[in-house]
Design an enzyme around this catalytic site. Structure first.
Site, PDB file in Angstrom:
ATOM      1  N   HIS A 203       0.778  -1.226   0.000  1.00  0.00           N
ATOM      2  CA  HIS A 203       0.000   0.000   0.000  1.00  0.00           C
ATOM      3  C   HIS A 203       0.813   1.280   0.000  1.00  0.00           C
ATOM      4  CE1 HIS A 203       1.021  -0.035   4.245  1.00  0.00           C
ATOM      5  NE2 HIS A 203       0.758   1.256   4.238  1.00  0.00           N
TER       6      HIS A 203
HETATM    7  C1  UD1 Z   1      -1.871   5.539   5.905  1.00  0.00           C
HETATM    8  C2  UD1 Z   1      -0.597   5.914   6.628  1.00  0.00           C
HETATM    9  C3  UD1 Z   1       0.413   4.766   6.570  1.00  0.00           C
HETATM   10  C4  UD1 Z   1      -0.220   3.475   7.050  1.00  0.00           C
HETATM   11  C5  UD1 Z   1      -1.471   3.220   6.218  1.00  0.00           C
HETATM   12  C6  UD1 Z   1      -2.174   1.934   6.597  1.00  0.00           C
HETATM   13  C7  UD1 Z   1       0.048   8.286   6.567  1.00  0.00           C
HETATM   14  C8  UD1 Z   1       0.961   9.253   5.946  1.00  0.00           C
HETATM   15  N1  UD1 Z   1       0.041   7.083   6.012  1.00  0.00           N
HETATM   16  O1  UD1 Z   1      -1.575   5.402   4.556  1.00  0.00           O
HETATM   17  O2  UD1 Z   1       1.531   5.089   7.389  1.00  0.00           O
HETATM   18  O3  UD1 Z   1       0.701   2.399   6.904  1.00  0.00           O
HETATM   19  O4  UD1 Z   1      -2.366   4.320   6.408  1.00  0.00           O
HETATM   20  O5  UD1 Z   1      -3.380   1.749   5.952  1.00  0.00           O
HETATM   21  O6  UD1 Z   1      -0.611   8.625   7.530  1.00  0.00           O
HETATM   22  N2  UD1 Z   1      -9.041   5.529   1.937  1.00  0.00           N
HETATM   23  C9  UD1 Z   1     -10.252   4.875   1.870  1.00  0.00           C
HETATM   24  N3  UD1 Z   1     -10.833   4.496   3.027  1.00  0.00           N
HETATM   25  C10 UD1 Z   1     -10.274   4.726   4.240  1.00  0.00           C
HETATM   26  C11 UD1 Z   1      -9.026   5.380   4.288  1.00  0.00           C
HETATM   27  C12 UD1 Z   1      -8.420   5.765   3.132  1.00  0.00           C
HETATM   28  O7  UD1 Z   1     -10.796   4.655   0.796  1.00  0.00           O
HETATM   29  O8  UD1 Z   1     -10.867   4.366   5.268  1.00  0.00           O
HETATM   30  C13 UD1 Z   1      -8.374   5.973   0.696  1.00  0.00           C
HETATM   31  C14 UD1 Z   1      -8.146   7.487   0.684  1.00  0.00           C
HETATM   32  O9  UD1 Z   1      -9.205   8.156   0.123  1.00  0.00           O
HETATM   33  C15 UD1 Z   1      -6.888   7.613  -0.106  1.00  0.00           C
HETATM   34  C16 UD1 Z   1      -6.159   6.323   0.146  1.00  0.00           C
HETATM   35  O10 UD1 Z   1      -7.093   5.395   0.670  1.00  0.00           O
HETATM   36  O11 UD1 Z   1      -7.184   7.702  -1.470  1.00  0.00           O
HETATM   37  C17 UD1 Z   1      -5.006   6.522   1.073  1.00  0.00           C
HETATM   38  O12 UD1 Z   1      -5.407   6.899   2.408  1.00  0.00           O
HETATM   39  P1  UD1 Z   1      -4.424   7.771   3.336  1.00  0.00           P
HETATM   40  O13 UD1 Z   1      -4.990   7.900   4.686  1.00  0.00           O
HETATM   41  O14 UD1 Z   1      -4.015   8.976   2.614  1.00  0.00           O
HETATM   42  O15 UD1 Z   1      -3.067   7.000   3.453  1.00  0.00           O
HETATM   43  P2  UD1 Z   1      -2.754   5.466   3.469  1.00  0.00           P
HETATM   44  O16 UD1 Z   1      -2.134   5.106   2.179  1.00  0.00           O
HETATM   45  O17 UD1 Z   1      -3.927   4.688   3.934  1.00  0.00           O
END
Ligand code: UD1
Length: 395
Positions: A203
């Protein structure tokens, strides 16, 4: 009063044992959920499975660019703290919520304790590395989970009185949940036998946001699936990138590759514990596989958790994803690393963490409950110098 903060999926496994231990001792604490992760599959399912109480405060920040997400957490948490003062804010891990809450609290003069302090990948292109460095620079108490954390903080000039080695609290959750995970039905549902498949999670932006690296990872999984079924739990970020590159459809047509939605904790733990090998770019999974004695191949150039490669079962492949074929070949030939126990990764870290918190921030609130440390930080440090025996059985 303590405020314990969680925001994103990997945080929930870390706060669960801390909240439980605080409740056991009758300490006043509030559980603050920033809402960085908000889907049921990324958040609420973990609260339910791990028996975490409903958040006392939900900041509801949601997704956004790093600047937007961090700013929303900072603003909302500052407003909360102004309404509800406390003795100490406890943050865990390295997500945007960790850093933002640390900044908000410090600027209001509220002490911050950071659980999982001192980890460094020395790779500032990782957003988590920036979060770690900033959080540790500002937090008052740095609670360290892995030996390298002590060296990193000492090298950065952090005075020893701000630091304590408490071990790995995520392993507390693993130890507590493993019996239930063993009876999870996911293997039967997928018609997979023990040790007959590779479990995959990817991820990180560095793996999935670069088209070339994502294609290299997909090619690796396709080749591996010729030898071993592949079970891939796909994070929302990864799914978006795979779909954008027309790779999701390609993978889903491969009968030897099972694409799953993000898995609940117990199902994921079962898949990990029973796998022949795990391929990942997650930080936590490098640690969990090391505890379980399951071979782990980490598709990253570096790790902030080096003890998993020296004492545990982890191999980090480096820049080129194709380097994974070296360790994968060794595992398929039955020559995997078996690993040894890591001091403080024993299911008792939350007791040590809460002892430190009470001693430093709420000495009046012990209420006759004895300090629960079954192995003190000092004893753990001694154990770090004399690691245990190799496991006789990797399972
Ligand atoms: C975040 C953390 C990372 C952790 C990871 C575990 C930061 C910088 N990164 O990364 O350290 O290892 O979580 O999952 O804080 N999204 C959904 N549903 C959700 C959450 C997110 O669809 O419940 C989507 C968001 O819209 C976005 C993507 O997933 O497009 C990434 O989410 P984001 O919170 O930015 O970072 P992660 O890659 O999840």
């Amino acid at each position: 009063m303590f405020h314990v903060v969680a925001g994103a999926r990997p945080n929930f496994m870390k706060v669960a044992p801390i909240l439980r231990e605080m409740d056991r001792r009758g300490l006043e604490c509030r559980f603050v959920h920033t809402g960085q992760h908000y889907d049921d599959a990324m958040s609420d399912t973990f609260l339910r499975e791990l028996g975490i109480r409903a958040p006392d405060v939900h900041l509801g920040v949601g997704s956004g660019s790093h600047g937007v997400q961090t700013a929303r957490v900072l603003t909302a948490f500052e407003a909360h703290l102004l309404q509800a003062p406390c003795a100490c804010v406890v943050v865990v891990g390295d997500v945007n919520s960790t850093m933002a809450c640390t900044l908000a609290a410090s600027k209001l003069g509220v002490p911050v304790a950071h659980v999982e302090a001192g980890l460094r990948s020395f790779d500032r292109t990782m957003p988590e590395e920036i979060n770690r460095v900033v959080t540790d620079a500002v937090a008052d108490l740095l609670l360290v989970s892995e030996p390298a954390g002590l060296e990193n903080l000492a090298r950065e000039g952090v005075p020893p009185e701000r630091v304590a080695y408490v071990g790995n609290v995520m392993i507390d959750t693993l130890v507590a949940e493993l019996p239930a995970a063993r009876s999870a039905t996911i293997l039967a549902e997928l018609e997979l036998a023990e040790r007959s498949y590779a479990y995959v999670t990817l991820h990180r932006p560095a793996t999935v946001d670069s088209k070339d690296r994502l294609e290299a990872a997909v090619a690796l999984l396709e080749c591996l699936s010729l030898q071993l079924p592949v079970v891939f739990a796909v994070h929302p970020r990864t799914r978006g990138r795979l779909e954008a590159g027309q790779l999701y459809e390609r993978l889903s047509r491969n009968a030897a590759i099972r694409l799953l939605t993000p898995q609940p904790y117990r199902a994921s733990l079962r898949l990990m514990a029973s796998a022949r090998m795990v391929l990942t770019d997650s930080g936590g999974i490098q640690e969990e596989t090391s505890y379980l004695g399951v071979p782990c191949v980490t598709l990253r150039p570096n790790t902030e958790r080096p003890v998993t490669t020296t004492v545990g079962t982890n191999v980090v492949v480096g820049e080129d994803v194709a380097n994974a074929w070296g360790p994968i070949g060794e595992i398929l030939a039955g020559r995997q690393r078996t690993g040894r126990p890591i001091p403080g990764w024993d299911g008792c870290a939350a007791g040590r963490i809460v002892d430190e918190l009470v001693r430093r921030f709420a000495p009046g609130s012990i209420r006759g409950v004895p300090l629960s440390v079954d192995s003190s930080s000092a004893a753990l440090l001694q154990a770090l110098d004399s690691p245990g025996q190799a496991r006789s059985d990797a399972s």
